[in-house]
Motif scaffolding. Structure first.
Motif, mmCIF file in Angstrom:
data_model
loop_
_atom_site.group_PDB
_atom_site.id
_atom_site.type_symbol
_atom_site.label_atom_id
_atom_site.label_comp_id
_atom_site.label_asym_id
_atom_site.label_seq_id
_atom_site.Cartn_x
_atom_site.Cartn_y
_atom_site.Cartn_z
ATOM 1 N N SER A 38 36.257 40.211 42.691
ATOM 2 C CA SER A 38 35.740 39.011 43.344
ATOM 3 C C SER A 38 34.216 38.941 43.298
ATOM 4 O O SER A 38 33.610 38.070 43.915
ATOM 5 C CB SER A 38 36.221 38.957 44.799
ATOM 6 N N ASN A 151 35.515 30.913 43.246
ATOM 7 C CA ASN A 151 34.271 31.665 43.098
ATOM 8 C C ASN A 151 33.627 31.450 41.733
ATOM 9 O O ASN A 151 32.974 32.348 41.198
ATOM 10 C CB ASN A 151 34.532 33.156 43.318
ATOM 11 N N THR A 170 34.167 35.254 38.354
ATOM 12 C CA THR A 170 34.613 36.593 38.717
ATOM 13 C C THR A 170 35.728 37.022 37.768
ATOM 14 O O THR A 170 36.318 36.187 37.073
ATOM 15 C CB THR A 170 35.162 36.622 40.151
ATOM 16 N N ASP A 173 38.873 35.137 38.837
ATOM 17 C CA ASP A 173 38.894 33.731 38.428
ATOM 18 C C ASP A 173 39.067 33.596 36.922
ATOM 19 O O ASP A 173 39.769 32.700 36.435
ATOM 20 C CB ASP A 173 37.617 33.023 38.873
#
Length: 308
Positions: A38, A151, A170, A173
């Motif tokens: 993350s 994010n 990230t 993601d």
């Protein structure tokens, strides 16, 4: 503004020195391995997975044949410097060939050309003026929200850190984007090719996939990326044969299997990805054999939209 300053300073001072990664099974969303997944950081040309998804979804929505629709390299492409496949302002090619150049050779000019063409159409349909490339980038950020990639912020279509503010994403993601990219048949087909011949303004180019794992058993793609700020990045998709089991009622149950590995700023992106795939398959198959138990969905399952 503060978050952009913090992100820029982090990149400049090397706070993102360690590799981050995510390993996830694409159909179940089961997280098999992760470290720093993350952490927001630049992702270089992995950005182009989002570029390809928006372009292919636009083509589907407008009933556009990407093998026939021509695009022209815009004059602004000169600002990006040399094209890896020799594209020049004024050159023409099909959207499909531009996607091959962007996804196999990671050509930034090809990505910009796609965005300029699609963005121009989007603005025209909406009766608006403005920068067509930034209109396309806005669609990339809408896509981020739609697939729960909260994010992520895209500031361009190629992943270069050449603007006034940095984009970021990230490992988690980027895994979401890789899953979505491989759900699109056109992208799935493009990124698994070891090489491809394209035609640009009557000139023929043979592209070689920048992903050295293409050709290995089960590997389908999806994207490489490298910049000074992002380091070496890689998103990999690997399939294995579905698991077929007999249900209590005697019918057959089929469970497809697909692993996604994303590594960011990796000192050995291919070696580490191969290692993550081996351990990921072992973990997933034992988890599935145990009945696929989930105790804490927020920690154990990567949220992804269902297949439509």
């Amino acid at each position: 503004m503060r978050k952009f300053i913090v992100l820029f300073l982090a990149m400049a001072t090397g706070l993102f020195a360690q590799e981050t990664h995510m390993v996830v099974e694409a159909y179940s969303g089961k997280v098999l391995s992760a470290s720093g997944a993350s952490t927001k950081r630049p992702v270089a040309s992995l950005t182009k997975m989002a570029t390809a998804i928006v372009a292919v979804d636009w083509a589907t929505a407008t009933n556009t044949d990407i093998s026939k629709q021509m695009v022209q390299v815009p004059a602004i492409a000169a600002q990006l410097g040399a094209s890896s496949v020799g594209l020049r302002p004024g050159d023409t090619m099909t959207i499909r060939d531009a996607l091959y150049a962007a996804m196999l050779s990671s050509d930034n000019v090809a990505a910009l050309t796609i965005a300029h063409h699609v963005g121009t159409h989007i603005l025209s349909v909406r009766g608006r003026g403005g920068d067509p490339v930034m209109a396309f980038v806005a669609e990339m950020n809408k896509l981020s929200k739609a697939i729960y990639a909260k994010n992520t912020l895209f500031v361009n279509v190629h992943g270069l850190e050449n603007g006034p503010k940095p984009g970021y994403s990230t490992a988690a993601d980027m895994a979401r984007f890789a899953i979505q990219a491989m759900r699109r048949n056109a992208i799935n087909f493009i990124v698994r090719q070891e090489s491809r011949q394209i035609n640009v303004s009557g000139r023929s180019y043979t592209l070689k996939n920048s992903n050295e794992m293409i050709g290995e058993e089960g590997i389908l793609g999806v994207k490489t990326g490298t910049t000074n700020a992002a380091g070496a990045c890689l998103a990999i998709c690997m399939d294995r044969d579905p698991v077929v089991r007999t249900k209590p009622d005697g019918s057959k149950g089929v469970t497809p299997r697909r692993l996604i590995v994303v590594v960011l700023n990796s000192p050995d992106r291919y070696g580490n990805s191969r290692r993550y795939l081996r351990s990921g398959w072992a973990f997933y198959d034992s988890w599935l054999a145990a009945g696929a138990p989930v105790k804490d969905p927020k920690r154990e399952i990567l949220t992804i939209p269902p297949v439509k």
